[in-house]
Design an enzyme around this catalytic site. Structure first.
Site, PDB file in Angstrom:
ATOM      1  N   TRP A 155       0.660   2.464  11.605  1.00 24.08           N
ATOM      2  CA  TRP A 155       0.110   3.010  12.762  1.00 24.08           C
ATOM      3  C   TRP A 155      -0.223   4.659  12.645  1.00 24.08           C
ATOM      4  O   TRP A 155      -0.789   5.177  13.487  1.00 24.08           O
ATOM      5  CB  TRP A 155       0.579   2.547  14.105  1.00 24.08           C
ATOM      6  CG  TRP A 155       2.300   2.830  14.232  1.00 24.08           C
ATOM      7  CD1 TRP A 155       3.150   2.156  13.764  1.00 24.08           C
ATOM      8  CD2 TRP A 155       3.023   4.215  14.308  1.00 24.08           C
ATOM      9  NE1 TRP A 155       4.478   2.803  13.688  1.00 24.08           N
ATOM     10  CE2 TRP A 155       4.253   3.863  13.998  1.00 24.08           C
ATOM     11  CE3 TRP A 155       2.427   5.339  14.636  1.00 24.08           C
ATOM     12  CZ2 TRP A 155       5.125   5.070  14.099  1.00 24.08           C
ATOM     13  CZ3 TRP A 155       3.228   6.578  14.786  1.00 24.08           C
ATOM     14  CH2 TRP A 155       4.557   6.421  14.695  1.00 24.08           C
ATOM     15  N   LYS A 179      -5.153  -5.830   6.750  1.00 17.15           N
ATOM     16  CA  LYS A 179      -4.321  -5.771   8.155  1.00 17.15           C
ATOM     17  C   LYS A 179      -3.760  -4.641   8.589  1.00 17.15           C
ATOM     18  O   LYS A 179      -2.914  -4.106   8.279  1.00 17.15           O
ATOM     19  CB  LYS A 179      -3.060  -6.867   7.818  1.00 17.15           C
ATOM     20  CG  LYS A 179      -2.806  -7.128   9.275  1.00 17.15           C
ATOM     21  CD  LYS A 179      -1.158  -7.409   9.393  1.00 17.15           C
ATOM     22  CE  LYS A 179      -0.200  -6.349   9.637  1.00 17.15           C
ATOM     23  NZ  LYS A 179      -0.432  -6.042  11.116  1.00 17.15           N
ATOM     24  N   ALA A 181      -2.041  -1.965  11.614  1.00 13.02           N
ATOM     25  CA  ALA A 181      -1.033  -2.037  12.339  1.00 13.02           C
ATOM     26  C   ALA A 181      -1.553  -2.465  13.638  1.00 13.02           C
ATOM     27  O   ALA A 181      -2.320  -2.306  14.116  1.00 13.02           O
ATOM     28  CB  ALA A 181      -0.277  -0.617  12.386  1.00 13.02           C
ATOM     29  N   GLY A 232       4.034   1.746   4.715  1.00 13.00           N
ATOM     30  CA  GLY A 232       4.862   1.362   5.969  1.00 13.00           C
ATOM     31  C   GLY A 232       6.273   1.652   5.555  1.00 13.00           C
ATOM     32  O   GLY A 232       6.460   2.454   4.793  1.00 13.00           O
ATOM     33  N   SER A 233       7.226   0.726   6.285  1.00 15.51           N
ATOM     34  CA  SER A 233       8.558   1.477   6.060  1.00 15.51           C
ATOM     35  C   SER A 233       9.146   0.730   4.693  1.00 15.51           C
ATOM     36  O   SER A 233       8.774  -0.317   4.347  1.00 15.51           O
ATOM     37  CB  SER A 233       9.303   0.896   7.295  1.00 15.51           C
ATOM     38  OG  SER A 233       8.975  -0.542   7.482  1.00 15.51           O
ATOM     39  N   GLU A 254       3.558   2.351  -0.732  1.00 17.69           N
ATOM     40  CA  GLU A 254       4.011   3.833  -0.216  1.00 17.69           C
ATOM     41  C   GLU A 254       4.737   3.714   1.146  1.00 17.69           C
ATOM     42  O   GLU A 254       4.355   3.157   2.176  1.00 17.69           O
ATOM     43  CB  GLU A 254       2.497   4.522   0.573  1.00 17.69           C
ATOM     44  CG  GLU A 254       1.576   4.651  -0.618  1.00 17.69           C
ATOM     45  CD  GLU A 254       1.788   5.937  -1.532  1.00 17.69           C
ATOM     46  OE1 GLU A 254       2.819   6.649  -1.164  1.00 17.69           O
ATOM     47  OE2 GLU A 254       1.420   5.965  -2.802  1.00 17.69           O
ATOM     48  N   LEU A 255       5.894   4.081   0.819  1.00 17.06           N
ATOM     49  CA  LEU A 255       7.112   3.729   1.807  1.00 17.06           C
ATOM     50  C   LEU A 255       7.418   5.135   2.553  1.00 17.06           C
ATOM     51  O   LEU A 255       6.871   5.852   2.668  1.00 17.06           O
ATOM     52  CB  LEU A 255       8.050   3.052   1.331  1.00 17.06           C
ATOM     53  CG  LEU A 255       7.720   1.750   0.335  1.00 17.06           C
ATOM     54  CD1 LEU A 255       8.686   1.154  -0.403  1.00 17.06           C
ATOM     55  CD2 LEU A 255       7.100   0.818   1.242  1.00 17.06           C
ATOM     56  N   CYS A 288       5.156  10.155   7.220  1.00 20.14           N
ATOM     57  CA  CYS A 288       5.886   9.948   6.089  1.00 20.14           C
ATOM     58  C   CYS A 288       6.314  11.368   5.318  1.00 20.14           C
ATOM     59  O   CYS A 288       7.454  11.109   4.769  1.00 20.14           O
ATOM     60  CB  CYS A 288       5.310   9.076   5.272  1.00 20.14           C
ATOM     61  SG  CYS A 288       3.760   9.465   4.524  1.00 20.14           S
ATOM     62  N   GLU A 385      14.949   8.170   8.596  1.00 19.15           N
ATOM     63  CA  GLU A 385      13.808   8.710   8.973  1.00 19.15           C
ATOM     64  C   GLU A 385      13.623   9.225  10.343  1.00 19.15           C
ATOM     65  O   GLU A 385      13.604   8.011  11.192  1.00 19.15           O
ATOM     66  CB  GLU A 385      12.652   7.739   8.284  1.00 19.15           C
ATOM     67  CG  GLU A 385      11.358   8.465   8.147  1.00 19.15           C
ATOM     68  CD  GLU A 385      10.541   7.251   7.427  1.00 19.15           C
ATOM     69  OE1 GLU A 385      10.526   6.389   7.678  1.00 19.15           O
ATOM     70  OE2 GLU A 385       9.384   7.617   7.063  1.00 19.15           O
TER      71      GLU A 385
HETATM   72  P1  NAP Z   1       6.048  -1.000   9.200  1.00 17.95           P
HETATM   73  O1  NAP Z   1       6.667  -1.403  10.484  1.00 17.95           O
HETATM   74  O2  NAP Z   1       6.715  -0.945   8.057  1.00 17.95           O
HETATM   75  O3  NAP Z   1       4.601  -1.458   9.542  1.00 17.95           O
HETATM   76  C1  NAP Z   1       3.679  -1.276   8.594  1.00 17.95           C
HETATM   77  C2  NAP Z   1       2.521  -2.212   8.432  1.00 17.95           C
HETATM   78  O4  NAP Z   1       3.219  -3.581   8.129  1.00 17.95           O
HETATM   79  C3  NAP Z   1       2.028  -2.898   9.979  1.00 17.95           C
HETATM   80  O5  NAP Z   1       0.828  -3.191   9.572  1.00 17.95           O
HETATM   81  C4  NAP Z   1       2.729  -3.768  10.203  1.00 17.95           C
HETATM   82  O6  NAP Z   1       2.377  -4.611  11.118  1.00 17.95           O
HETATM   83  C5  NAP Z   1       2.991  -4.644   8.811  1.00 17.95           C
HETATM   84  N1  NAP Z   1       4.111  -5.540   8.956  1.00 17.95           N
HETATM   85  C6  NAP Z   1       5.188  -5.365   9.570  1.00 17.95           C
HETATM   86  N2  NAP Z   1       5.998  -6.303   9.238  1.00 17.95           N
HETATM   87  C7  NAP Z   1       5.437  -7.400   8.221  1.00 17.95           C
HETATM   88  C8  NAP Z   1       5.626  -8.295   7.612  1.00 17.95           C
HETATM   89  N3  NAP Z   1       6.842  -9.106   7.701  1.00 17.95           N
HETATM   90  N4  NAP Z   1       4.776  -8.619   6.699  1.00 17.95           N
HETATM   91  C9  NAP Z   1       3.543  -8.219   6.472  1.00 17.95           C
HETATM   92  N5  NAP Z   1       3.246  -7.034   7.199  1.00 17.95           N
HETATM   93  C10 NAP Z   1       4.191  -6.795   8.156  1.00 17.95           C
HETATM   94  O7  NAP Z   1       5.785   0.789   9.471  1.00 17.95           O
HETATM   95  P2  NAP Z   1       5.209   1.724  10.603  1.00 17.95           P
HETATM   96  O8  NAP Z   1       6.181   1.699  11.639  1.00 17.95           O
HETATM   97  O9  NAP Z   1       3.745   0.793  11.107  1.00 17.95           O
HETATM   98  O10 NAP Z   1       4.905   3.115   9.881  1.00 17.95           O
HETATM   99  C11 NAP Z   1       5.857   3.938   9.803  1.00 17.95           C
HETATM  100  C12 NAP Z   1       6.375   4.061   8.306  1.00 17.95           C
HETATM  101  O11 NAP Z   1       5.275   3.944   7.321  1.00 17.95           O
HETATM  102  C13 NAP Z   1       7.387   4.901   8.054  1.00 17.95           C
HETATM  103  O12 NAP Z   1       8.604   4.385   7.332  1.00 17.95           O
HETATM  104  C14 NAP Z   1       6.504   6.057   7.239  1.00 17.95           C
HETATM  105  O13 NAP Z   1       7.244   6.656   6.453  1.00 17.95           O
HETATM  106  C15 NAP Z   1       5.588   4.964   6.696  1.00 17.95           C
HETATM  107  N6  NAP Z   1       4.494   5.646   5.895  1.00 17.95           N
HETATM  108  C16 NAP Z   1       4.606   6.010   4.702  1.00 17.95           C
HETATM  109  C17 NAP Z   1       3.239   6.645   3.987  1.00 17.95           C
HETATM  110  C18 NAP Z   1       3.199   7.046   2.548  1.00 17.95           C
HETATM  111  O14 NAP Z   1       2.065   7.116   2.137  1.00 17.95           O
HETATM  112  N7  NAP Z   1       4.467   6.945   1.880  1.00 17.95           N
HETATM  113  C19 NAP Z   1       2.349   6.875   4.818  1.00 17.95           C
HETATM  114  C20 NAP Z   1       2.380   6.750   6.354  1.00 17.95           C
HETATM  115  C21 NAP Z   1       3.456   6.068   6.576  1.00 17.95           C
HETATM  116  P3  NAP Z   1       2.598  -4.548  12.835  1.00 17.95           P
HETATM  117  O15 NAP Z   1       1.899  -3.388  13.147  1.00 17.95           O
HETATM  118  O16 NAP Z   1       1.968  -5.771  13.300  1.00 17.95           O
HETATM  119  O17 NAP Z   1       4.088  -4.750  12.743  1.00 17.95           O
END
Ligand code: NAP
Length: 482
Positions: A155, A179, A181, A232-233, A254-255, A288, A385
């Protein structure tokens, strides 16, 4: 009627059709600055995902078979469409995500730039000829799109994270199931709308919103998905890696990050403070690559903390759409509660509250930009984080000590350092265990560079000449008997 209403799609795109969830269920999309509902999107699940994957699979041969010129022309149209809609797309992004409008404009602009970059890179997906060790043979490699790509995005950068995935996928000749967020689905759905307007064939881009578990479960287990690209995370990334092992897919990850920001005694103080403001408070600390830990050398510590805290205290906290906003709301209640917990933990463990430390007078999801001095490694902010507007500042004495502390984490995404010693800059380049290193600079990301983390921050690179590689298979052919 909002200024971006014409771009809002309250349905999912599957095989060229805008459809509701099979169950008819919807999810509200809210503006974190006001708490008001701005749209509803389908709550889709496993069956819809399976159909989207099937559509992408069927569309793949014809799309991969387009000539390079035809594909590049489509990509260029998509770039132009994003540019033409930059303002309403930025307003939509701010409305659902909360970041200041200036940051949203920059993000959408960068989305367009990534699409153009990959349109150009598509022309350079060369194979190779290999000198043959045996007479009468010609050896060569050719490169081919991997097939159906599934992209799952977070998101915090709902537009540009998709650009880094759809850009190379479409340029390489892959089809996609996306998909976004759940908190920020509109900035994902709009890609479906624009792709359709630009003439990408039905089934090439499919966008689903809804249950992460159900959609993710089908994506990871369906053998027709040949690649998953996830931002994502780290926690969810690990889960997807494990789930996808059964069908051996290519995985790009990309975590999370835990970026150090190191200020040495010889740093230019003003530049270091400017850098720290951006590196910490961009998107209210919810990126991130935001710095999580500021390490400041003893000789400059007091001056840095005083100057930094002054600037932090004067940041304008306001809804992202308000003129001059520098920090918007946090994304949701859970994020706000986590920030309160982290501040309480740091103060209980001896941190000095230099500025901030409470919810903001604006109410709702707004939190004061916060600086905590004399931070120590026992605090939760050292390992977790933060993803919010808290800047913990640690004091150090030697270069070795700073580098060791900076590397003492399972993450390895971004790192920053301010120094005027050239030798030290190169030592940092060698020793910092991070995929991205900014020395005297914090705005270091562009389509031209390979973005990606080391250690538990990820697998693979996005952007640059490397960003398209993961979307291509290499085949080797030997022609014998010549
Ligand atoms: P997240 O909770 O891991 O969610 C990321 C995406 O994964 C969302 O679309 C989420 O859907 C989906 N998801 C969650 N559970 C899932 C499952 N069991 N199976 C498949 N998909 C699933 O992360 P976030 O809170 O949205 O984003 C913040 C994180 O992203 C932070 O850790 C940040 O550091 C990281 N990030 C990394 C980068 C990079 O380039 N390294 C860039 C930006 C962000 P829902 O929204 O429906 O839960």
């Amino acid at each position: 009627m909002t200024s971006f209403a014409s771009l809002v799609r309250e349905a999912n795109l599957i095989n060229g059709q805008w459809v509701a969830a099979d169950s008819g269920e919807t999810i509200d999309v809210t503006d974190p600055a006001s708490g008001t509902t701005i749209a509803t999107v389908p709550n889709a699940g496993q069956a819809e995902t399976k159909r989207a994957i099937e559509a992408a699979h069927e569309a793949f041969p014809a799309y991969a078979g387009l000539t390079l010129s035809e594909r590049v022309a489509l990509m260029r149209k998509l770039h132009d469409a994003i540019q033409d809609n930059l303002e309403p797309m930025a307003q939509m992004l701010t409305a659902e995500q909360g970041k200041p409008l200036a940051e949203a404009r920059a993000e959408v602009g960068s989305s367009a730039a990534y699409v153009l970059w990959f349109a150009e890179e598509a022309r350079r997906t060369n194979g190779a000829t290999i000198p043959s060790p045996i007479a009468g043979r010609k050896l060569m490699t050719t490169r081919h799109p991997v097939g159906v790509v599934a992209a799952i995005t977070p998101w915090n950068f709902p537009s540009s994270m998709l650009a880094r995935k759809l850009g190379p996928a479409l340029a390489a000749g892959c089809t996609a199931v996306v998909k976004p967020a759940t908190a920020t689905p509109l900035s994902g759905l709009v890609w479906g709308h624009l792709a359709e307007e630009c003439g990408f064939p039905s089934g090439v881009v499919n966008v689903l919103t809804g249950s992460a578990r159900a959609i993710g479960g089908e994506i990871t287990s369906n053998p027709k998905v040949r690649k998953i690209t996830f931002t994502g995370s780290t926690e969810i990334g690990k889960q997807l890696l494990a789930e996808a092992a059964g069908t051996v897919k290519r995985m790009s990850m990309e975590l999370g990050g835990n970026a150090p920001f190191i200020v040495f005694d010889d740093a230019d103080l003003d530049k270091a403070v400017d850098g720290a403001i951006i590196a910490k408070f961009r998107n209210a600390g919810q990126t991130c690559i935001c710095t999580n830990r500021l390490f400041v050398q003893a000789g400059i510590y007091d001056r840095f903390v005083a100057a930094f805290a002054d600037r932090v205290a004067s940041l304008k906290v306001a809804p992202g759409a308000e003129e001059g906003s520098e920090q918007g709301p946090l994304v949701d209640d859970a994020a706000l509660s986590k920030i309160e917990e982290l501040v309480a933990d740091a103060l209980a463990k001896g941190g000095d509250l230099v500025t901030g430390g409470s919810r903001h007078d604006r109410g709702g999801l707004f939190y004061q930009p916060t600086v905590i001095g004399n931070a120590t490694v026992s605090m939760r902010v050292t390992d977790e984080e933060i993803f919010g507007p808290i800047a913990p500042v640690y004091r150090f004495d030697s270069e070795d000590e700073a580098i060791q502390a900076a590397n003492d984490t399972n993450y390895g995404l971004a790192s920053y350092a301010f120094t005027t010693d050239l030798g030290r800059a190169f030592r940092l380049q060698d020793r910092l265990e991070y995929g991205l290193i900014g020395i005297n600079e914090v705005l270091i990301v562009a389509p031209e560079i390979p973005f990606g983390g080391l250690k538990e921050s990820g697998l693979g690179k996005e952007g640059s000449w490397q960003g398209i590689d993961d979307y291509l298979e290499t085949k080797y052919t030997c022609i014998g008997g010549l």
